[in-house]
Design an enzyme around this catalytic site. Structure first.
Site: not given
Ligand code: ASP
Length: 320
Positions: A165, A194-196, A217, A219
């Site tokens: 992200t 949906v992620g974080d 990372g 989520g």
């Molecule tokens: N955090 C993002 C998600 O989980 C992905 C990432 O940042 O690697 O969608």
């Protein structure tokens, strides 16, 4: 556009600063830094930085050319927060919008219906005149075809292949702060996942009186700890951004490992009202920083022992 005035931020501000996740933020940071240097607003800097990443097809985890979900469709998450008035806007699972960050920022000016998902988010972007396009490049489609050929059953498409992200926090010369995120989420994710990144407190948080934080990372694990809010709260109690990141990330990592046995990748960045920054991560993680009077830098963070972070400059050829 002036979103809000820095009523709660520190007076006599004399510096501007930015921090953003991953090496991919570099070009956008260089561009947004000139705006900050000329007295531009933190919100504009966040949007400019993230737009640059979204429009670049070489970055395969954000915006145009990013990697799709299990059904070959691009669903994107993004958010924007203004640290002066706490206004926030977010979209999840939006399709076809070239700049999800700009849609999120526009939504942040609303008092209600400021977090939209799926078709509602896409329709809102369309009728509001945002640029829409097929976000799937030929290269991204080919990677999806290769990956789907390997997956015989839906659940055999792994949940964590290719990610990242772009998250950014900026401080301007007036003392205002803003934060934003944008991502296509995990490659081959379940449609609707949906992620974080669009979730306030998990993927991002900012308060112009204290500072801001943003995450990248897995989520599903980041949101279990509301890590961005946790870091801002710790800075509010007087910890430096580095102390706050170390404390929040490594304590939560240990807790999750003890309770669940496994933990995904977790990397957090933070910036305070003085332009000081911090980072903590459980994997090798690149990030960019810029500050008044300093060159934009790409740095590498690694976990160092139980509760510390090692930061190294990145070799110049990383830029190529
Ligand atoms: N955090 C993002 C998600 O989980 C992905 C990432 O940042 O690697 O969608």
């Amino acid at each position: 556009m002036n979103d809000s005035s820095p009523q709660q931020s520190s007076q006599n501000q004399s510096t501007w600063a930015s921090i953003a996740t991953w090496r991919m933020a570099y070009e956008g940071m260089v561009k947004s830094s000139s705006g900050l240097e000329e007295g531009g607003q933190a919100g504009d800097a966040v949007e400019t930085l993230i737009q640059e990443v979204e429009a670049n097809p070489d970055y395969t985890s954000v915006g145009y050319g990013a990697l799709p979900n299990r059904e070959g469709e691009m669903e994107m998450d993004a958010a924007f927060m203004d640290g002066n008035n706490m206004a926030l806007g977010a979209v999840a699972g939006i399709q076809y919008a070239l700049h999800p960050i700009s849609v999120a920022r526009r939504l942040s000016r609303r008092h209600t219906s400021s977090f939209l998902v799926g078709q509602g988010a896409t329709r809102y972007a369309q009728i509001s005149g945002f640029e829409m396009r097929n976000m799937l490049t030929d290269r991204a489609r080919r990677r999806w075809e290769l990956e789907s050929a390997k997956a015989t059953r839906p659940e055999s498409a792994g949940p964590y292949r290719g990610h990242d992200t772009v998250g950014a926090i900026c401080l301007d010369l007036q003392g205002s702060m803003a934060a934003g995120t944008s991502t296509s989420g995990l490659f081959m994710k379940e449609p609707g996942r949906v992620g974080d990144s669009p979730l306030p407190g998990s993927g991002f948080y900012v308060d112009s009186a204290v500072g801001g934080a943003a995450a990248t990372g897995l989520g599903e694990d980041i949101m279990k700890g509301c890590l961005s809010y946790r870091i801002v709260a710790l800075m509010g109690r007087g910890l430096t951004p580095q102390e706050a990141c170390d404390s929040a990330v490594y304590e939560f990592y240990s807790l999750l490992r003890k309770r669940c046995g496994k933990v995904g990748e977790i990397s957090l960045i933070a910036l305070n009202t003085r332009g000081e920054w911090g980072v903590a991560t459980n994997v090798e993680f690149t990030f960019c920083t810029a500050r008044k009077g300093e060159q934009t830098r790409i740095l590498m963070a690694n976990p160092d022992g139980k509760s510390g972070t090692r930061i190294d400059p990145v070799a110049k050829d990383w830029l190529q």
